[in-house]
Design an enzyme around this catalytic site. Structure first.
Site, PDB file in Angstrom:
ATOM      1  N   LYS A  13      76.629 101.739 -15.203  1.00 45.44           N
ATOM      2  CA  LYS A  13      77.091 100.367 -14.956  1.00 45.44           C
ATOM      3  C   LYS A  13      76.230  99.710 -13.881  1.00 45.44           C
ATOM      4  O   LYS A  13      75.850  98.542 -13.999  1.00 45.44           O
ATOM      5  CB  LYS A  13      78.577 100.368 -14.559  1.00 45.44           C
ATOM      6  CG  LYS A  13      79.470 100.664 -15.754  1.00 45.44           C
ATOM      7  CD  LYS A  13      80.896 101.029 -15.397  1.00 45.44           C
ATOM      8  CE  LYS A  13      81.626 101.463 -16.674  1.00 45.44           C
ATOM      9  NZ  LYS A  13      82.970 101.978 -16.446  1.00 45.44           N
TER      10      LYS A  13
ATOM     11  N   GLN B 115      87.071 102.695 -11.537  1.00 41.72           N
ATOM     12  CA  GLN B 115      86.779 103.677 -12.578  1.00 41.72           C
ATOM     13  C   GLN B 115      87.978 104.598 -12.787  1.00 41.72           C
ATOM     14  O   GLN B 115      88.517 105.141 -11.825  1.00 41.72           O
ATOM     15  CB  GLN B 115      85.527 104.479 -12.176  1.00 41.72           C
ATOM     16  CG  GLN B 115      85.054 105.463 -13.216  1.00 41.72           C
ATOM     17  CD  GLN B 115      84.530 104.780 -14.480  1.00 41.72           C
ATOM     18  OE1 GLN B 115      83.785 103.811 -14.423  1.00 41.72           O
ATOM     19  NE2 GLN B 115      84.950 105.286 -15.628  1.00 41.72           N
TER      20      GLN B 115
ATOM     21  N   ASP C  30      87.515  94.453 -16.546  1.00 41.21           N
ATOM     22  CA  ASP C  30      87.887  95.423 -17.581  1.00 41.21           C
ATOM     23  C   ASP C  30      88.945  94.840 -18.513  1.00 41.21           C
ATOM     24  O   ASP C  30      89.172  95.362 -19.601  1.00 41.21           O
ATOM     25  CB  ASP C  30      88.459  96.697 -16.929  1.00 41.21           C
ATOM     26  CG  ASP C  30      87.467  97.845 -16.950  1.00 41.21           C
ATOM     27  OD1 ASP C  30      86.528  97.794 -17.768  1.00 41.21           O
ATOM     28  OD2 ASP C  30      87.638  98.789 -16.163  1.00 41.21           O
TER      29      ASP C  30
END
Ligand code: NAD
Length: 308
Positions: free
Chosen positions: A53, A97, A120
């Site tokens: 990422k 995460q 997200d």
């Protein structure tokens, strides 16, 4: 032979578009979009994802902010980090995460992220916005799936779509996105009966079960479009590990198009995360999604009755 949808190429093109948008923002004197990635603990797979990422950010010109916290970080301390990032105007996107260590309640932490920075798309506000078709940030893998479908289908109106798997991160959001595009959607799962028969009616199959080669050739009608989301690591005949999808790829060559594993949906996820970060930065410059987008409050008299 079915066309193979090249997810790597589509992701590369999306990255170029994202980079062009970042360049435009900088040229217009706007701040460089920033993505904060929070990693708790030292889970090997998570470290790999986070590295990818951050590399993606560099490629398109997004500033990445990395917060690595020890595995024994308390939930309160993690929430304090999220609050700090929520308040930081240089941070446009926040990604925590997962999986988080067991002593931390993932739902509490993800719900603490400012919905306008939730790149997200897992915050309940964004889930609500998606299911009511009122904008917001769309989860990365489902967004990538739609972009892949768009490379081979012009108009989804009235098409039969079958989604295999009903998870919150893939199955349900992708079903909502397909509905938004006027497809007729059937969502199936492990307890669905006659799945092969149901799948056989589909113009579009999105397989997101995590069950290797579940979708056989006879499940697929001629000319269907198949998006294979599943990724499972198995041992090959040669004793080497390999990745397999949820679709028996060699058996579905009578389909119109199919995504490979690897190289299909996988590469789209990070590209969509970067695109979401730039979209979030732009939305924040315009004052955020806020809550004014919901329209007027419903007429409560519809739900209540007055005694005479
Ligand atoms: P999940 O385990 O949360 O959900 C799986 C769903 O599939 C469940 O609804 C279950 O009922 C259904 N299912 C399982 N086995 C089935 C079967 N035999 N028949 C019918 N339905 C079945 O999974 P998830 O998180 O949605 O992930 C699904 C797959 O997609 C996994 O292989 C995962 O690794 C992969 N994935 C890939 C990406 C990516 O490419 N970037 C992102 C997310 C998930």
């Amino acid at each position: 032979m079915a066309d193979i949808i090249d997810g790597r190429a589509v992701a590369r093109q999306l990255d170029e578009e994202t980079k062009a948008q970042v360049d435009e923002m900088i040229a217009a004197g706007q701040p460089r979009p920033g993505l904060a990635v929070v990693l708790v603990g030292d889970d090997g797979a998570s470290q790999v994802y986070v590295r990818r990422k951050i590399k993606g950010c560099e490629k398109v010109g997004i500033r990445s902010i990395e917060r690595r916290l020890p595995a024994d970080t308390s939930q309160a301390d993690l929430l304090a980090v999220v609050a700090e990032l929520n308040a930081d105007p240089e941070v446009n996107g926040i990604l925590v995460q997962v999986p988080l260590p067991e002593h931390i309640d993932t739902r509490t932490v993800l719900s603490a992220i400012d919905p306008d920075k939730d790149v997200d798309g897992f915050h309940p506000v964004n889930v609500g916005r998606l299911s009511t078709g009122t904008g917001g940030i769309v989860p990365c893998t489902p967004l990538g799936i739609m972009k892949l479908i768009d490379t081979v289908v012009d108009d989804l109106t009235g098409l039969d779509a079958v989604v295999i798997g009903k998870s919150n991160i893939v199955g349900k959001p992708v079903a909502n996105l397909l509905l938004d595009r006027e497809a007729t959607v059937t969502v199936t799962h492990i307890y669905t009966e006659n799945l092969p028969e149901i799948a056989r009616k589909a113009d579009i199959i999105v397989a997101a079960a995590g069950a290797p080669e579940l979708v056989k050739g006879f499940w697929v009608k001629d000319g269907a479009v198949i998006i294979d989301v599943g990724i499972t690591r198995i041992m090959g005949d040669d004793g080497k590990e390999k990745l397999v999808g949820d679709v028996a790829f060699d058996e579905v060559q009578h389909a119109k198009a199919v995504t490979p594993v690897p190289g299909g949906v996988g590469p789209m996820t990070i590209a969509c995360l970067l695109a979401n970060t730039v979209q979030a930065a732009k939305t924040q410059l315009e004052g955020g999604n806020g809550t004014d987008d919901y329209g007027d409050a419903p007429d409560r008299s519809m739900f209540t009755s007055k005694s005479a």
